[in-house]
Design an enzyme around this catalytic site. Structure first.
Site, short mmCIF file in Angstrom:
data_model
loop_
_atom_site.label_atom_id
_atom_site.label_comp_id
_atom_site.label_asym_id
_atom_site.label_seq_id
_atom_site.Cartn_x
_atom_site.Cartn_y
_atom_site.Cartn_z
N ARG A 51 -9.56 1.67 19.43
CA ARG A 51 -9.68 1.26 18.03
C ARG A 51 -10.79 0.23 17.86
O ARG A 51 -10.80 -0.80 18.52
CB ARG A 51 -8.37 0.64 17.57
CG ARG A 51 -7.71 1.39 16.45
CD ARG A 51 -6.52 0.61 15.95
NE ARG A 51 -6.93 -0.29 14.88
CZ ARG A 51 -6.93 0.05 13.61
NH1 ARG A 51 -6.52 1.22 13.24
NH2 ARG A 51 -7.32 -0.82 12.68
N GLU A 63 -1.20 -14.91 15.18
CA GLU A 63 -2.34 -14.59 16.04
C GLU A 63 -3.36 -15.75 16.12
O GLU A 63 -4.10 -15.87 17.08
CB GLU A 63 -2.99 -13.35 15.41
CG GLU A 63 -4.10 -12.71 16.14
CD GLU A 63 -4.73 -11.63 15.25
OE1 GLU A 63 -4.02 -10.68 14.86
OE2 GLU A 63 -5.92 -11.76 14.94
N HIS A 90 4.16 -11.84 3.55
CA HIS A 90 4.51 -10.74 4.44
C HIS A 90 3.84 -10.97 5.79
O HIS A 90 2.68 -11.34 5.86
CB HIS A 90 4.05 -9.40 3.86
CG HIS A 90 4.06 -8.30 4.87
ND1 HIS A 90 5.23 -7.76 5.35
CD2 HIS A 90 3.06 -7.67 5.53
CE1 HIS A 90 4.95 -6.84 6.26
NE2 HIS A 90 3.63 -6.77 6.39
N HIS A 128 5.32 2.70 11.40
CA HIS A 128 4.38 3.13 12.45
C HIS A 128 4.75 4.51 12.97
O HIS A 128 4.03 5.08 13.78
CB HIS A 128 4.35 2.11 13.60
CG HIS A 128 3.84 0.77 13.16
ND1 HIS A 128 2.54 0.58 12.79
CD2 HIS A 128 4.45 -0.42 12.99
CE1 HIS A 128 2.36 -0.68 12.44
NE2 HIS A 128 3.51 -1.30 12.54
N SER A 179 0.83 -1.20 0.00
CA SER A 179 0.00 0.00 0.00
C SER A 179 0.86 1.25 0.00
O SER A 179 1.95 1.27 0.58
CB SER A 179 -0.93 0.00 1.20
OG SER A 179 -0.19 -0.06 2.39
N ASP A 216 -0.16 -11.92 1.80
CA ASP A 216 0.05 -11.39 3.15
C ASP A 216 -0.56 -12.30 4.21
O ASP A 216 -1.73 -12.65 4.12
CB ASP A 216 -0.59 -10.01 3.29
CG ASP A 216 0.07 -8.96 2.40
OD1 ASP A 216 1.30 -9.06 2.21
OD2 ASP A 216 -0.63 -8.06 1.91
N CYS A 241 6.17 -2.60 6.76
CA CYS A 241 4.78 -2.94 6.41
C CYS A 241 4.31 -1.97 5.34
O CYS A 241 5.11 -1.19 4.81
CB CYS A 241 3.91 -2.86 7.67
SG CYS A 241 2.25 -3.52 7.47
N TRP A 299 -9.48 -12.38 10.81
CA TRP A 299 -10.00 -11.03 11.00
C TRP A 299 -11.46 -10.92 10.58
O TRP A 299 -11.95 -9.85 10.24
CB TRP A 299 -9.10 -10.01 10.28
CG TRP A 299 -7.76 -9.87 10.96
CD1 TRP A 299 -7.41 -10.43 12.16
CD2 TRP A 299 -6.60 -9.16 10.51
NE1 TRP A 299 -6.10 -10.11 12.48
CE2 TRP A 299 -5.59 -9.34 11.49
CE3 TRP A 299 -6.32 -8.39 9.37
CZ2 TRP A 299 -4.32 -8.77 11.36
CZ3 TRP A 299 -5.06 -7.83 9.24
CH2 TRP A 299 -4.06 -8.01 10.23
#
Ligand code: GLN
Ligand code: ZN
Length: 569
Positions: free
Chosen positions: A324, A414, A450, A503, A242, A408, A535, A370
């Site tokens: 968030r 996770e 990634h 970040h 991106s 990705d 990233c 997700w």
């Protein structure tokens, strides 16, 4: 709390659902010995798995009651039925971590069985976990159709289910409760058999997966062919996909969604953005450019919106962390890909340059992880369906002339289960699904993956088994510390250790990045090393990205000048 008149206190101890060392168990004992609950009644609460070998410890703690997650660990029912005299059981029967309406009659049977054994005064009916993991109120949801909504429950509806269960179990079911039960069972039955959910062609394809579908030729031979085909320099430079999602990009997308910008005008806008971005990468000398992902709102939502079996809510917000919130897509049925999803953009971008344009896709595990998922089939099966859909996209990208494709998987780690005993099984299917999505291409096509926010130490063999040709990871912030795992494992394929922490608005200089790379090649072969940011750049501004990427290209040049060997040779 006692002075304020509080009667019950819940003690959240989710770590009782994880593997505990002897020292940790002992700490539980001594800590609870210090607690004096006085007249307050307490319920010890863990969820997302069973107590298993911690059950004895949990029962020994001086709490009035104990909560069981009977959704994730229904086998705990036998422990509930065998509770020592005096302990109260909290039955976590309604799934707090998902959006599906429960089949209430089945849950009622469980409540009745426990009540018959323990007595009604020792039973609490509850959600499986906190409702913070569930969106708030389905009645506010106006984007989903009536049939789909009929299968769903948000927090408010889950509370109604809990209340109805209690009423029915205590023999107080009035006409409303009876009607609620009936509607509920009907919805559950219709979901089980609906053709919207069940696609025989998809199920058949998953059933026919064989070992061959996740097999490519050995990396060493692929690498030679790819080097010859791609002709990249030593220390190839690339980005993760991106480029800045500016106000302008988001406004254009919003206008298109509202119908104020025609499809044709929106596509024209995206082509212009791609063209500017490709030209920019040419100018600064990026070896493997990308198109910038301007068409994507989110890396999961963008794909989900184009896949069958996915639905999107308007108000299904849940807390991700801190302040968030995210709106996870809902996987409700068998997943398939009706048509190509990204080929149009990658193909256009490739037409603008002679350099190999990299295509980017979101991997099957991240697509699953997700989203809200189906509860009527194993996660493994759902992920395999997604993997086949992505495989089709990978093959179509290759047909359209894209020779480097990145899949990705930031959520790979996770997805690890809470208990180590289940890790091997998860890693088996997580690795297999990645390989299925990647293995449809020729040896000359280079597959990247990634992963960010990950530690790799304890899962390194699985990362190796994914069999990607190149992996990019987030290492800038840790000053290459995360690379240690790859070095110790002797990772055979190529690696792009991130040299730019995206970040932060801070822009590192070329020397600083070269220093990180020097650290990497102390222990890795220079021919293994790619140069890229940690990233994607979507959250950054162009004026931050530009100096950082120029410096990154310069860092690669510095490294090449310091290295005697050449990759193509
Ligand atoms: N290709 C994605 C991007 O660049 C990857 C995002 C991620 O890893 N979270 O935005
Ligand atoms: Zn990332």
């Amino acid at each position: 709390l006692a002075a304020a008149g509080v009667q019950w206190v819940q003690l959240d101890e989710p770590c009782l659902a994880t593997d505990l060392s002897a020292a940790e168990k002992a700490a539980f004992q001594s800590a609870y010995k210090q607690l004096n609950f006085g007249s307050i009644k307490t319920v010890l609460t863990a969820y997302f798995d069973g107590y298993r070998d911690n059950l004895e410890l949990a029962l020994s703690l001086p709490t009035t009651g104990i909560h069981f997650d009977l959704v994730r660990a229904p086998e705990q029912l036998s422990a509930v039925l065998a509770l020592p005299a005096g302990k109260i059981a909290s039955l976590g029967l309604i799934d707090g971590r998902n959006v599906w309406r429960s089949s209430l009659s089945k849950k009622l049977e469980v409540v009745k069985e426990v009540v018959a054994k323990l007595g009604a005064d020792r039973v609490i009916v509850a959600g499986s976990c906190s409702l913070q993991h569930s969106p708030i109120d389905l009645s506010e949801e106006n984007k989903l159709d009536a049939e789909l909504k009929g299968w769903m429950a948000y927090a408010v509806q889950k509370l109604e289910e809990i209340a109805a269960l209690k009423a029915a179990a205590s023999g107080n079911a009035d006409a409303t409760v009876k009607a609620f039960f009936e509607a509920n069972d009907k919805a559950a039955a219709s979901r089980l058999t609906s053709p919207r959910i069940h696609n025989p062609a998809v199920k058949d394809r998953v059933a026919k997966i064989t070992a061959k579908d996740s097999q490519r030729t050995p990396f060493a031979s692929r690498q030679k062919l790819q080097q010859a085909a791609l002709g990249l320099p030593l220390y190839p430079t690339t980005t993760i996909g991106s480029f800045p999602q500016t106000q302008e990009v988001r406004e254009a997308r919003a206008a298109w969604k509202r119908g104020e910008l025609t499809e044709a005008k929106y596509e024209e806008f995206l082509e212009k953005k791609i063209q500017e971005t490709v030209q920019y990468q040419e100018e600064i000398g990026i070896d493997v450019p990308v198109h910038g992902e301007f068409e994507r709102n989110d890396m999961v939502e963008y794909f989900g919106e184009q896949l069958q079996g996915y639905a999107f809510s308007k108000n299904g917000w849940v807390q991700s962390y801190g302040s968030r919130y995210v709106k996870p897509p809902i996987i409700f049925g068998d997943v398939s890909r009706p048509e190509p999803m990204t080929v149009r953009w990658s193909k256009y971008a490739q037409s603008l340059t002679k350099k190999p344009m990299k295509g980017m896709l979101t991997g099957p595990v991240t697509m699953l992880q997700w989203s809200f998922v189906r509860d009527d089939q194993p996660r493994e099966t759902t992920t395999k369906q997604i993997a086949l859909a992505i495989r089709d996209e990978v093959v179509d990208l290759e047909k359209a002339g894209i020779t480097i494709i990145q899949i990705d998987e930031p959520a790979f780690r996770e997805g690890l289960p809470l208990r180590k005993a289940e890790w091997a099984n998860y890693l088996r299917w997580a690795v297999e699904t990645f390989r299925i999505s990647a293995a449809g291409v020729a040896d000359t096509t280079q597959i990247h993956t990634h992963m960010c926010y990950s530690e790799f130490n304890d899962i390194m063999p699985s990362i190796g088994d994914m069999d990607a040709d190149v992996i990019s990871i987030e290492t800038a912030r840790s000053q290459m510390e995360l690379l240690e795992a790859f070095i110790n494992y002797k990772y055979p394929a190529e690696i792009g250790p991130g040299v730019y922490d995206i970040h932060s608005p801070r822009q590192p200089g070329a020397e600083e990045m070269a220093n990180l790379l020097r650290k990497a090649v102390k222990r890795l072969d220079p021919s293994q090393v790619w140069v890229n940011p940690d990233c994607g750049l979507k959250t950054r501004k162009w004026n931050e990205v530009k100096p950082a990427l120029s410096a990154m290209v310069n860092a690669a040049k510095i490294m090449r000048s310091e290295s005697p060997e050449s990759k193509v040779a």
